[in-house]
Write a protein that holds these residues in place. Structure first.
Motif, PDB file in Angstrom:
ATOM      1  N   ASP A 187      29.729  22.037  45.834  1.00 55.89           N
ATOM      2  CA  ASP A 187      30.294  22.166  44.585  1.00 55.89           C
ATOM      3  C   ASP A 187      30.372  23.644  43.843  1.00 55.89           C
ATOM      4  O   ASP A 187      30.788  23.862  42.921  1.00 55.89           O
ATOM      5  N   GLN A 188      29.486  24.594  44.788  1.00 55.08           N
ATOM      6  CA  GLN A 188      29.466  25.934  44.540  1.00 55.08           C
ATOM      7  C   GLN A 188      29.017  26.745  45.668  1.00 55.08           C
ATOM      8  O   GLN A 188      28.532  26.159  46.507  1.00 55.08           O
ATOM      9  N   ALA A 189      29.668  27.985  45.450  1.00 52.72           N
ATOM     10  CA  ALA A 189      29.581  28.885  46.676  1.00 52.72           C
ATOM     11  C   ALA A 189      29.499  30.394  46.067  1.00 52.72           C
ATOM     12  O   ALA A 189      30.172  30.854  45.144  1.00 52.72           O
ATOM     13  N   SER A 190      28.646  31.192  46.668  1.00 54.55           N
ATOM     14  CA  SER A 190      28.511  32.739  46.516  1.00 54.55           C
ATOM     15  C   SER A 190      29.494  33.432  47.613  1.00 54.55           C
ATOM     16  O   SER A 190      29.206  32.940  48.749  1.00 54.55           O
ATOM     17  N   ILE A 191      30.492  34.270  47.078  1.00 49.84           N
ATOM     18  CA  ILE A 191      31.271  34.657  48.325  1.00 49.84           C
ATOM     19  C   ILE A 191      31.143  36.339  48.039  1.00 49.84           C
ATOM     20  O   ILE A 191      31.574  36.722  47.192  1.00 49.84           O
ATOM     21  N   ASP A 192      30.887  36.839  49.056  1.00 47.75           N
ATOM     22  CA  ASP A 192      30.481  38.202  49.340  1.00 47.75           C
ATOM     23  C   ASP A 192      31.872  38.983  49.825  1.00 47.75           C
ATOM     24  O   ASP A 192      31.928  38.764  51.138  1.00 47.75           O
ATOM     25  N   LEU A 224      32.890  29.256  42.023  1.00 48.04           N
ATOM     26  CA  LEU A 224      32.860  30.234  42.941  1.00 48.04           C
ATOM     27  C   LEU A 224      32.600  31.516  42.493  1.00 48.04           C
ATOM     28  O   LEU A 224      33.334  31.951  41.650  1.00 48.04           O
ATOM     29  N   ALA A 225      31.558  32.410  42.784  1.00 41.46           N
ATOM     30  CA  ALA A 225      31.345  33.633  42.466  1.00 41.46           C
ATOM     31  C   ALA A 225      31.695  34.452  43.466  1.00 41.46           C
ATOM     32  O   ALA A 225      30.930  34.392  44.591  1.00 41.46           O
ATOM     33  N   LEU A 226      32.541  35.663  43.384  1.00 41.94           N
ATOM     34  CA  LEU A 226      32.946  36.643  44.086  1.00 41.94           C
ATOM     35  C   LEU A 226      32.069  37.675  43.937  1.00 41.94           C
ATOM     36  O   LEU A 226      31.934  38.178  42.805  1.00 41.94           O
ATOM     37  N   VAL A 227      31.366  38.417  44.795  1.00 39.97           N
ATOM     38  CA  VAL A 227      30.551  39.418  44.779  1.00 39.97           C
ATOM     39  C   VAL A 227      31.510  40.700  45.258  1.00 39.97           C
ATOM     40  O   VAL A 227      32.017  40.595  46.244  1.00 39.97           O
ATOM     41  N   VAL A 228      31.608  41.610  44.396  1.00 43.27           N
ATOM     42  CA  VAL A 228      32.578  42.795  44.471  1.00 43.27           C
ATOM     43  C   VAL A 228      31.642  44.031  44.194  1.00 43.27           C
ATOM     44  O   VAL A 228      30.591  43.979  43.516  1.00 43.27           O
ATOM     45  N   PRO A 229      32.325  45.225  44.616  1.00 38.48           N
ATOM     46  CA  PRO A 229      31.669  46.250  44.440  1.00 38.48           C
ATOM     47  C   PRO A 229      31.464  46.623  42.835  1.00 38.48           C
ATOM     48  O   PRO A 229      30.292  47.530  42.494  1.00 38.48           O
ATOM     49  N   ASP A 230      32.355  46.482  42.068  1.00 39.53           N
ATOM     50  CA  ASP A 230      32.538  46.671  40.721  1.00 39.53           C
ATOM     51  C   ASP A 230      32.975  45.813  39.948  1.00 39.53           C
ATOM     52  O   ASP A 230      34.251  45.491  39.716  1.00 39.53           O
ATOM     53  N   GLN A 231      32.327  44.894  39.234  1.00 43.38           N
ATOM     54  CA  GLN A 231      32.607  43.543  38.388  1.00 43.38           C
ATOM     55  C   GLN A 231      33.614  44.188  37.545  1.00 43.38           C
ATOM     56  O   GLN A 231      34.754  43.088  37.351  1.00 43.38           O
TER      57      GLN A 231
END
Length: 503
Positions: free
Chosen positions: A125-130, A167-174
């Motif tokens: 039900d949730q994931a962290s996506i780098d 879903l949380a997308l990890v990005v260089p600059d939010q």
């Protein structure tokens, strides 16, 4: 930020919230730090894999699995590892291929496939996506993920609540990623509007109800006008009136104008046959007639384009004309052999009542040209079966004698993965459209797609014009990429991209 910009930003937030709460349970956020989640997704390129740029890639168990599976991070390839590290129950490595070769379209598709994969995990039900390896393409990944998350299940009575994926997308600059995503989210909202209208059955979407949906865009600052039968009769629109007179639900011409530039407008004209029986030249193939609620996909696409532009407060001047009618059989319906007079003054003999789309477009093209004096016109329509025979659903057909406009549209389609292929258009097709008793016949004898385009050209004058035949592109028969089974919203991304790139 001005009050107008704040209002637009607020409207965008409200519109997207409403759209995604109803149509896409998946919610996506941007972050500069990895989020705590049982499932971790790591996008990797061949270089980042080789250099072990992420701590997960330095883990001995992960390296062992990579070597055992000969995972090389090629585009779209996946490697799933169960319990690879403390606190992580699942790690998915998703290959991007050479990031220098990535386009927005390819990244959209990657995002769509990722959503489908995650939705298929019943316990997730949730994931962290780098997505740091994507750099500036991370918003395009999010766009593709949301496009694939679209659902249309309003008519199911037995249904479970859609899985709410966080879903949380990890990005260089939010902040940069969120800013770049805003116009993409606006485009998604336009695509969802087009999909919704096209998916609806014909007893829900007909000329008047379609017009009502268009009027909703007034809330976004769009100027919307609806021409009824009396108004169209005063303008001499005998072609659209002839098509619609067989139905007890009368035709409409809808004009939606997003005017945020002092330049002469761009005009987009959509075919809006909300249901097509074929008329007295009745469609006899059950599978074909079953899909004819989607014969208004061109009109849905141009309305969705206007919404996409309005939501992002685009600095453009675009007018959309939607020619809406039901092609039915009754004692009032047009007959094969009838002669009708279009708004342009040209007379047309009805060689085939199932060649009705070009008739409503004839009056729509004239109206756009005569009333708005646009610098270019593009029409979009599910027009001919022969286009499907030529190009299938791999490409939409483009017909034009204006090379600069043709190349602009082809380039825009390539950017968003709504690709166009140019098919012939010239005076050689004129003989096919001759009538003994009128200026034109609406039915070509052999070359259906090109002769139909030539017919439309007679109503465009000297204005640069292109015709997009999206028969076969408006519906998807399976879940694939950014599309789910059903309406695709084809044309919204293409026309938005084209409008935004015009000088």
């Amino acid at each position: 930020m001005t009050k107008a910009q704040l209002l637009t930003r607020s409207l965008l937030s409200l519109a997207l919230s409403a759209a995604f709460s109803a149509q896409a349970a998946t919610s996506i956020s941007f972050s500069q730090q990895a989020q705590s989640a049982d499932t971790q997704v790591l996008l990797v390129s061949p270089d980042s894999l080789k250099q072990q740029q992420h701590p997960m890639l330095q883990d001995a168990r992960v390296q062992q699995a990579i070597n055992a599976e000969q995972f090389s991070a090629q585009y779209g390839k996946k490697l799933e590892l169960l319990a690879p590290a403390t606190g992580v129950s699942r790690l998915l490595l998703l290959g991007t291929g050479d990031t220098a070769q990535l386009t927005a379209a390819k990244t959209n598709t990657l995002g769509g496939d990722l959503t489908a994969y995650l939705q298929g995990k019943s316990s997730l039900d949730q994931a962290s996506i780098d997505a740091t390896v994507l750099d500036q393409h991370a918003p395009a990944l999010a766009q593709g993920m949301e496009l694939r998350a679209y659902t249309f299940d309003k008519y199911h009575t037995r249904k479970s609540k859609p899985k709410d994926l966080k879903l949380a997308l990890v990005v260089p600059d939010q902040r940069v990623a969120a800013t770049r995503f805003e116009p993409l989210a606006a485009v998604n909202a336009g695509v969802f509007l087009a999909r919704d209208l096209t998916n609806e059955p014909a007893d829900a979407v007909y000329p008047e109800s379609f017009a009502a949906a268009a009027l909703e865009l007034k809330k976004l600052g769009v100027k919307v006008e609806v021409l009824d039968e009396a108004a169209m009769a005063r303008l001499g629109m005998g072609a659209i009136l002839a098509v619609g007179k067989g139905s007890n639900r009368p035709p409409r011409m809808v004009i939606a104008h997003w005017q945020n530039s002092k330049q002469a407008p761009l005009a987009i004209v959509g075919k809006g046959i909300t249901f097509d029986t074929g008329g007295y030249n009745l469609k006899t193939d059950a599978a074909s007639i079953f899909r004819m609620n989607s014969d208004m996909a061109g009109a849905a696409a141009v309305l969705g384009t206007v919404k996409a532009l309005a939501l992002q407060n685009a600095p453009v001047n675009v007018v959309a004309v939607m020619a809406l009618a039901e092609n039915k059989i009754s004692d009032r319906a047009m007959l094969p052999g009838d002669v009708i007079k279009s708004a342009s003054g040209l007379t047309i003999q009805v060689g085939n009542t199932d060649a009705e789309g070009r008739l409503v477009l004839a009056d729509g093209l004239w109206y756009a040209r005569d009333k708005y004096k646009p610098r270019a016109i593009v029409d979009i329509a599910t027009l001919t079966g022969s286009k499907v025979g030529a190009l299938g659903n791999y490409y939409a057909g483009i017909f034009s004698e204006h090379e600069a406009l043709t190349q602009q549209l082809i380039s825009a389609g390539r950017q968003v993965d709504e690709e166009l292929w140019q098919l012939p258009l010239n005076s050689k097709f004129a003989d096919e459209m001759k009538s003994d008793i009128a200026d034109l016949n609406n039915n070509g004898k052999t070359t259906g797609a090109s002769s139909a385009a030539w017919f439309l050209q007679q109503f465009t004058g000297d204005t640069p014009w292109a015709h997009l035949d999206i028969a076969g592109n408006a519906l998807s028969s399976s879940d694939k990429g950014v599309h789910v089974t059903g309406a695709t919203g084809y044309g919204v991304r293409l026309l938005t991209e084209w409008a935004l790139k015009q000088p």
